[in-house]
Motif scaffolding. Structure first.
Motif, PDB file in Angstrom:
ATOM      1  N   LEU A  69      -7.919   0.835 -10.203  1.00 61.01           N
ATOM      2  CA  LEU A  69      -7.944  -0.265  -9.238  1.00 61.01           C
ATOM      3  C   LEU A  69      -6.656  -0.308  -8.416  1.00 61.01           C
ATOM      4  CD1 LEU A  69      -9.885  -2.383  -8.305  1.00 61.01           C
ATOM      5  CD2 LEU A  69      -9.001  -3.958 -10.020  1.00 61.01           C
ATOM      6  N   ILE A  70      -5.527   0.003  -9.034  1.00 60.09           N
ATOM      7  CA  ILE A  70      -4.249   0.050  -8.301  1.00 60.09           C
ATOM      8  C   ILE A  70      -4.324   1.129  -7.224  1.00 60.09           C
ATOM      9  CG2 ILE A  70      -1.784   0.638  -8.476  1.00 60.09           C
ATOM     10  CD1 ILE A  70      -1.858  -0.603 -11.312  1.00 60.09           C
ATOM     11  N   LEU A  71      -4.857   2.288  -7.576  1.00 60.24           N
ATOM     12  CA  LEU A  71      -4.958   3.404  -6.630  1.00 60.24           C
ATOM     13  C   LEU A  71      -5.805   3.062  -5.404  1.00 60.24           C
ATOM     14  CD1 LEU A  71      -5.316   6.320  -9.195  1.00 60.24           C
ATOM     15  CD2 LEU A  71      -3.510   6.114  -7.466  1.00 60.24           C
ATOM     16  N   GLN A  72      -6.788   2.201  -5.581  1.00 61.65           N
ATOM     17  CA  GLN A  72      -7.629   1.783  -4.462  1.00 61.65           C
ATOM     18  C   GLN A  72      -6.856   0.946  -3.436  1.00 61.65           C
ATOM     19  OE1 GLN A  72     -11.262  -0.104  -5.826  1.00 61.65           O
ATOM     20  NE2 GLN A  72     -11.616   1.508  -7.354  1.00 61.65           N
ATOM     21  N   HIS A  73      -5.727   0.379  -3.879  1.00 58.55           N
ATOM     22  CA  HIS A  73      -4.907  -0.450  -2.992  1.00 58.55           C
ATOM     23  C   HIS A  73      -3.760   0.327  -2.334  1.00 58.55           C
ATOM     24  CE1 HIS A  73      -6.958  -3.588  -5.294  1.00 58.55           C
ATOM     25  NE2 HIS A  73      -6.600  -4.448  -4.376  1.00 58.55           N
ATOM     26  N   LEU A  74      -3.603   1.604  -2.711  1.00 58.81           N
ATOM     27  CA  LEU A  74      -2.505   2.402  -2.175  1.00 58.81           C
ATOM     28  C   LEU A  74      -2.983   3.354  -1.080  1.00 58.81           C
ATOM     29  CD1 LEU A  74      -0.661   3.436  -5.500  1.00 58.81           C
ATOM     30  CD2 LEU A  74      -0.103   1.524  -3.980  1.00 58.81           C
ATOM     31  N   ASN A  75      -2.099   3.634  -0.111  1.00 62.85           N
ATOM     32  CA  ASN A  75      -2.411   4.677   0.867  1.00 62.85           C
ATOM     33  C   ASN A  75      -1.759   5.986   0.426  1.00 62.85           C
ATOM     34  OD1 ASN A  75       0.335   4.597   1.606  1.00 62.85           O
ATOM     35  ND2 ASN A  75      -0.027   3.197   3.329  1.00 62.85           N
ATOM     36  N   GLN A  76      -1.790   6.993   1.280  1.00 60.67           N
ATOM     37  CA  GLN A  76      -1.273   8.317   0.893  1.00 60.67           C
ATOM     38  C   GLN A  76       0.231   8.329   0.657  1.00 60.67           C
ATOM     39  OE1 GLN A  76      -2.499   7.469   3.821  1.00 60.67           O
ATOM     40  NE2 GLN A  76      -1.580   8.580   5.550  1.00 60.67           N
ATOM     41  N   ASN A 107      -1.869  11.073  -5.282  1.00 59.48           N
ATOM     42  CA  ASN A 107      -0.699  10.211  -5.465  1.00 59.48           C
ATOM     43  C   ASN A 107      -0.720   9.542  -6.842  1.00 59.48           C
ATOM     44  OD1 ASN A 107      -2.907   8.638  -4.813  1.00 59.48           O
ATOM     45  ND2 ASN A 107      -1.771   7.199  -3.534  1.00 59.48           N
ATOM     46  N   PHE A 108      -1.224  10.286  -7.806  1.00 54.12           N
ATOM     47  CA  PHE A 108      -1.286   9.812  -9.196  1.00 54.12           C
ATOM     48  C   PHE A 108      -0.663  10.849 -10.111  1.00 54.12           C
ATOM     49  CE2 PHE A 108      -3.562  10.014 -13.307  1.00 54.12           C
ATOM     50  CZ  PHE A 108      -3.262   8.755 -13.807  1.00 54.12           C
ATOM     51  N   GLN A 109       0.182  10.375 -11.030  1.00 57.66           N
ATOM     52  CA  GLN A 109       0.793  11.291 -12.009  1.00 57.66           C
ATOM     53  C   GLN A 109       0.757  10.642 -13.390  1.00 57.66           C
ATOM     54  OE1 GLN A 109       4.598  13.031 -10.958  1.00 57.66           O
ATOM     55  NE2 GLN A 109       5.143  13.375 -13.095  1.00 57.66           N
ATOM     56  N   TYR A 110       0.290  11.394 -14.366  1.00 59.15           N
ATOM     57  CA  TYR A 110       0.178  10.898 -15.742  1.00 59.15           C
ATOM     58  C   TYR A 110       1.349  11.412 -16.577  1.00 59.15           C
ATOM     59  CZ  TYR A 110      -1.685  10.138 -20.463  1.00 59.15           C
ATOM     60  OH  TYR A 110      -1.843   9.746 -21.763  1.00 59.15           O
ATOM     61  N   ASN A 166       0.783  -1.236   0.000  1.00 58.51           N
ATOM     62  CA  ASN A 166       0.000   0.000   0.000  1.00 58.51           C
ATOM     63  C   ASN A 166       0.818   1.291   0.000  1.00 58.51           C
ATOM     64  OD1 ASN A 166       0.830   0.061   2.676  1.00 58.51           O
ATOM     65  ND2 ASN A 166      -1.187  -0.387   3.520  1.00 58.51           N
ATOM     66  N   ASN A 167       2.099   1.210   0.350  1.00 56.75           N
ATOM     67  CA  ASN A 167       2.935   2.421   0.295  1.00 56.75           C
ATOM     68  C   ASN A 167       3.994   2.323  -0.812  1.00 56.75           C
ATOM     69  OD1 ASN A 167       4.518   0.463   1.444  1.00 56.75           O
ATOM     70  ND2 ASN A 167       5.365   1.766   3.060  1.00 56.75           N
ATOM     71  N   MET A 211       2.408   5.556  -4.526  1.00 58.98           N
ATOM     72  CA  MET A 211       2.418   6.425  -5.704  1.00 58.98           C
ATOM     73  C   MET A 211       2.202   5.593  -6.964  1.00 58.98           C
ATOM     74  SD  MET A 211       2.728   9.649  -6.477  1.00 58.98           S
ATOM     75  CE  MET A 211       2.648  10.468  -8.074  1.00 58.98           C
ATOM     76  N   LEU A 212       1.382   6.129  -7.858  1.00 61.01           N
ATOM     77  CA  LEU A 212       1.163   5.490  -9.151  1.00 61.01           C
ATOM     78  C   LEU A 212       1.489   6.464 -10.277  1.00 61.01           C
ATOM     79  CD1 LEU A 212       0.098   3.198 -10.998  1.00 61.01           C
ATOM     80  CD2 LEU A 212      -2.164   4.246 -10.799  1.00 61.01           C
ATOM     81  N   TYR A 213       2.331   6.007 -11.198  1.00 61.98           N
ATOM     82  CA  TYR A 213       2.625   6.760 -12.415  1.00 61.98           C
ATOM     83  C   TYR A 213       1.993   6.006 -13.575  1.00 61.98           C
ATOM     84  CZ  TYR A 213       6.120   8.988  -9.450  1.00 61.98           C
ATOM     85  OH  TYR A 213       6.748   9.659  -8.420  1.00 61.98           O
TER      86      TYR A 213
END
Length: 313
Positions: A39-46, A70-73, A22-23, A49-51
């Motif tokens: 769906l990945i973002l739902q498994h991450l905490n603050q 915590n998302f960057q495109y 989650n981190n 990070m998802l790119y």
């Protein structure tokens, strides 16, 4: 009429394969409509990070709808992932990378993208319509031998020479091929229809031209070259493929890095070198296929294969 939405193939299985911490830091290398990313973002905490990466400008419209902090495109090809991770200072610290090598519903079913032989539109086929040459431009300027080579290599089309000859003859006698249904008609008139396969005669040719125009095999080979450098020890790399050529490349890469190197007898080698060579870089995870239920709901999933490796600690 309700607008049909893109349905990600092997969605739950792909997310499960990543063993999300989650981190952790994750990369969705083929954002598309964002099904995997959401769906990945739902498994991450603050602290996670998802790119997400995609070279199709249409994907940016979808990415703007995601409000997670915590998302960057990243707009660009996934083959430049090492360049992006270097700029972000996360090379060697990524927990997981996911690639879905299929085309999206909007790419196939929007006429002006030129991907489909079932819908009339300009013969384009570029994932990013702002760069490179279109399929129509390539077919207009290429000779018979080059066209046949592409159809055979990237589509495994056994009638490649016959089709290439028909394409060149058509543009010489009539006009350059500029519409999807026009090309599909030329192909259908050239080769026999196989009733058992229930596939349109143009299926393999359209696939081959799309792969060639977008340099899809080159892109895949580049990311495979750098992926182990990007991942941290224990990191996961998962790939969903949809046709044999891409799957063969991914399979060979994963097998190569999960097997111990064979040393011919009599080769002078130090103990340190021997330990390095006999150390596997990755653990191969069992491949996953779509269920009968998923295939019935989403027929395009029938050829999908999910392959996964885990970088050794």
């Amino acid at each position: 009429m309700k607008k049909k939405q893109h349905t990600p193939v092997l969605l739950d299985q792909a997310i499960k394969s990543l063993k999300i911490v989650n981190n952790g830091i994750y990369i969705d290398g083929t954002f598309g409509h964002g099904g995997h990313s959401k769906l990945i973002l739902q498994h991450l905490n603050q602290h996670g990070m998802l790119y997400a990466i995609d070279k199709d400008p249409e994907s940016y419209t979808q990415a703007k709808k995601i409000t997670y902090t915590n998302f960057q495109y990243i707009q660009g090809p996934f083959s430049k992932m090492l360049q992006y991770t270097n700029q972000l200072n996360i090379t060697g610290n990524v927990n997981g990378v996911l690639l879905d090598l299929g085309t999206s519903y909007s790419q196939i079913n929007v006429a002006n993208r030129g991907f489909s032989f079932m819908i009339d539109g300009p013969l384009d086929m570029r994932m990013n319509p702002t760069t490179g040459i279109s399929a129509a431009q390539w077919l207009q300027t290429s000779n018979q031998k080059s066209i046949a080579f592409v159809l055979k290599k990237f589509g495994e089309e056994k009638f490649s020479k016959r089709i290439a000859k028909a394409i060149v003859k058509y543009r010489q006698m009539y006009r350059p091929l500029e519409r999807t249904t026009e090309l599909a008609h030329v192909i259908a008139k050239t080769i026999p229809y196989n009733k058992k396969l229930k596939k349109h005669p143009a299926t393999k040719c359209f696939q081959a031209i799309r792969i060639f125009i977008n340099k899809e095999i080159e892109e895949l080979q580049l990311i495979l070259k750098h992926i182990l450098q990007i991942l941290k020890p224990g990191g996961i790399f998962s790939v969903i493929t949809f046709h044999s050529l891409e799957d063969r490349i991914v399979k060979q890469f994963m097998l190569h890095h999960s097997k111990i190197t064979n040393i011919p007898p009599g080769i002078p080698i130090t103990e340190k070198q021997l330990n390095t060579l006999f150390k596997k870089k990755c653990t191969l995870i069992k491949k996953v296929f779509p269920s009968i239920n998923e295939i019935n709901k989403n027929p395009r999933s029938r050829s999908a294969i999910l392959r996964t490796i885990e970088r050794k600690l």
